[in-house]
Design a protein around this motif. Structure first.
Motif, mmCIF file in Angstrom:
data_model
loop_
_atom_site.group_PDB
_atom_site.id
_atom_site.type_symbol
_atom_site.label_atom_id
_atom_site.label_comp_id
_atom_site.label_asym_id
_atom_site.label_seq_id
_atom_site.Cartn_x
_atom_site.Cartn_y
_atom_site.Cartn_z
ATOM 1 N N ASP A 8 0.481 -1.250 0.033
ATOM 2 C CA ASP A 8 -0.151 0.081 0.089
ATOM 3 C C ASP A 8 0.860 1.177 -0.011
ATOM 4 O OD1 ASP A 8 -2.884 0.901 0.084
ATOM 5 O OD2 ASP A 8 -2.187 1.840 2.109
ATOM 6 N N SER A 9 2.223 1.256 0.797
ATOM 7 C CA SER A 9 2.974 2.414 0.938
ATOM 8 C C SER A 9 4.293 1.951 1.261
ATOM 9 C CB SER A 9 2.343 3.464 1.894
ATOM 10 O OG SER A 9 2.532 2.815 2.945
ATOM 11 N N ARG A 11 7.754 3.808 2.810
ATOM 12 C CA ARG A 11 8.448 5.108 3.668
ATOM 13 C C ARG A 11 9.982 4.627 3.966
ATOM 14 N NH1 ARG A 11 6.069 8.149 9.121
ATOM 15 N NH2 ARG A 11 7.873 8.966 9.750
ATOM 16 N N ARG A 18 13.338 0.659 5.328
ATOM 17 C CA ARG A 18 11.959 1.072 4.940
ATOM 18 C C ARG A 18 10.948 0.367 5.615
ATOM 19 N NH1 ARG A 18 12.996 1.562 -1.745
ATOM 20 N NH2 ARG A 18 14.708 3.198 -1.650
ATOM 21 N N THR A 21 3.676 -0.981 4.301
ATOM 22 C CA THR A 21 2.045 -1.201 4.579
ATOM 23 C C THR A 21 1.723 -2.156 3.565
ATOM 24 O OG1 THR A 21 1.347 0.659 3.716
ATOM 25 C CG2 THR A 21 2.007 1.062 5.998
ATOM 26 N N ARG A 67 1.923 -3.676 8.733
ATOM 27 C CA ARG A 67 3.034 -2.809 8.656
ATOM 28 C C ARG A 67 4.480 -3.602 8.990
ATOM 29 N NH1 ARG A 67 1.846 0.615 12.150
ATOM 30 N NH2 ARG A 67 0.722 1.925 11.192
ATOM 31 N N ARG A 87 7.566 -1.549 -4.790
ATOM 32 C CA ARG A 87 7.105 -0.391 -4.888
ATOM 33 C C ARG A 87 5.481 -0.457 -4.504
ATOM 34 N NH1 ARG A 87 11.194 0.885 -4.475
ATOM 35 N NH2 ARG A 87 12.680 2.106 -5.872
ATOM 36 N N PRO A 88 4.420 0.492 -4.182
ATOM 37 C CA PRO A 88 3.095 0.332 -4.007
ATOM 38 C C PRO A 88 2.438 -0.170 -5.099
ATOM 39 C CG PRO A 88 3.911 2.605 -3.229
ATOM 40 C CD PRO A 88 5.072 1.891 -4.058
#
Length: 315
Positions: A8-9, A11, A18, A21, A67, A87-88
């Protein structure tokens, strides 16, 4: 049970860490899990990789996403670098949450000790302890401030419950940490093998029994210089297998058709523990006590090897 999870994301927490999610690919609800749980991901040719689930105060229950955090290990076997390249929208295959490092329901205070990326399951434990109003302290050590992920978020979430230690500034002093410790304390340690062994020894010296010391190893086993081939004999069948350098006993026996029970493959959960009938093990786990290792009657076949030319195992 396995399922497809969609990223989903992504970061960046530090240059090497990193946070990802994840949500279900079909939009179904995520199953529940407890503090200390992990997910196992099937990365195809790169094998199986496990990452702890991270829960923060204020997360909804059930959570709409899971997460995890991944630290890139350029000298590793490629799994973390693969995860850092995602990647997402990318899809991962994962098993349902499992927990080899559960937070116990005990009356005494909890002392949480994290080394590096070993902080991830302890964030969830701190969240659970904080929500339940239970006494706890979290000590988090890293090589430097730049390499420490989640520091600001931990301070915001847990305040004075958290103490940070930096190897290049204020290194962790285990003797001081355990001085005068409440004998009812339960210790939870997650990090590299050396830190776990040192913390266990210091806790024992302070009077904490092994039953109150819980740990999870956050290191992928690596071949050691000088490793040589050895033989494994299966006591029940007489079959003999050769374990070369760079391969584990479990890998060789599974290739030979044996059905084995194991989980972490890091030498910290104890599920693959096997009785040694003959031979001398080369212990590389953090499960057995020093006395058990000296006795040589048990071993963790996911990481340990042999000092003798052959081991006969009770399999």
């Amino acid at each position: 049970m396995t399922q497809n999870l969609v990223i989903d994301s992504v970061r960046a927490e530090t240059d090497r860490i990193r946070t990802l999610t994840l949500r279900t690919a079909d939009g179904s609800a995520l199953p529940p899990h407890s503090a200390g749980a992990h997910l196992k991901f099937d990365l195809g040719a790169l094998g199986i990789r496990s990452y702890s689930l991270i829960d923060w105060p204020g997360d909804p229950c059930p959570a709409p996403v899971w997460r995890i955090a991944v630290q890139c290990e350029e000298a590793g076997q490629g799994g973390s670098m693969h995860m850092h390249g995602l990647r997402p929208g990318d899809v991962l295959r994962a098993e349902a949450p499992a927990n080899d490092f559960p937070l116990g329901d005990h009356d005494g205070p909890a002392l949480l000790l994290a080394g590096g990326i070993g902080i991830t399951p302890l964030i969830s434990m701190a969240t659970a302890l904080n929500a339940a109003g239970r006494a706890f302290a979290l000590h988090y050590t890293a090589r430097s401030r730049d390499g420490m992920g989640f520091a600001a978020a931990l301070t915001q979430a847990f305040g004075d419950h958290v103490t940070f230690h930096y190897d290049d500034e204020t290194p962790l002093d285990l003797a001081t940490l355990f001085a005068g410790i409440d004998p009812a304390t339960h210790l939870y340690v997650c990090g590299p093998k050396g830190m776990i062994e040192a913390a266990r020894a210091a806790a024992n010296a302070a009077g904490l029994p092994d039953a109150q010391i819980h740990f999870e190893l956050f290191t992928t086993p690596q071949p050691q210089e000088g490793d040589t081939a050895f033989e494994i004999e299966i006591a029940s069948t007489g079959q003999v297998f050769t374990v070369p350098p760079g391969r584990s006993i479990i890998e060789v026996l599974e290739d030979g058709g044996l059905d084995l029970i194991y989980d972490c493959q890091r030498g910290d959960c104890g599920i693959c523990q096997t009785e040694v009938l003959e031979g001398t093990p080369d212990h590389r786990d953090v499960v057995l006590s020093d006395a058990e290792k000296s006795e040589g009657k048990l071993m963790q076949i996911c990481v340990s090897r042999a000092k003798s030319a052959k081991l006969i195992l009770d399999l």
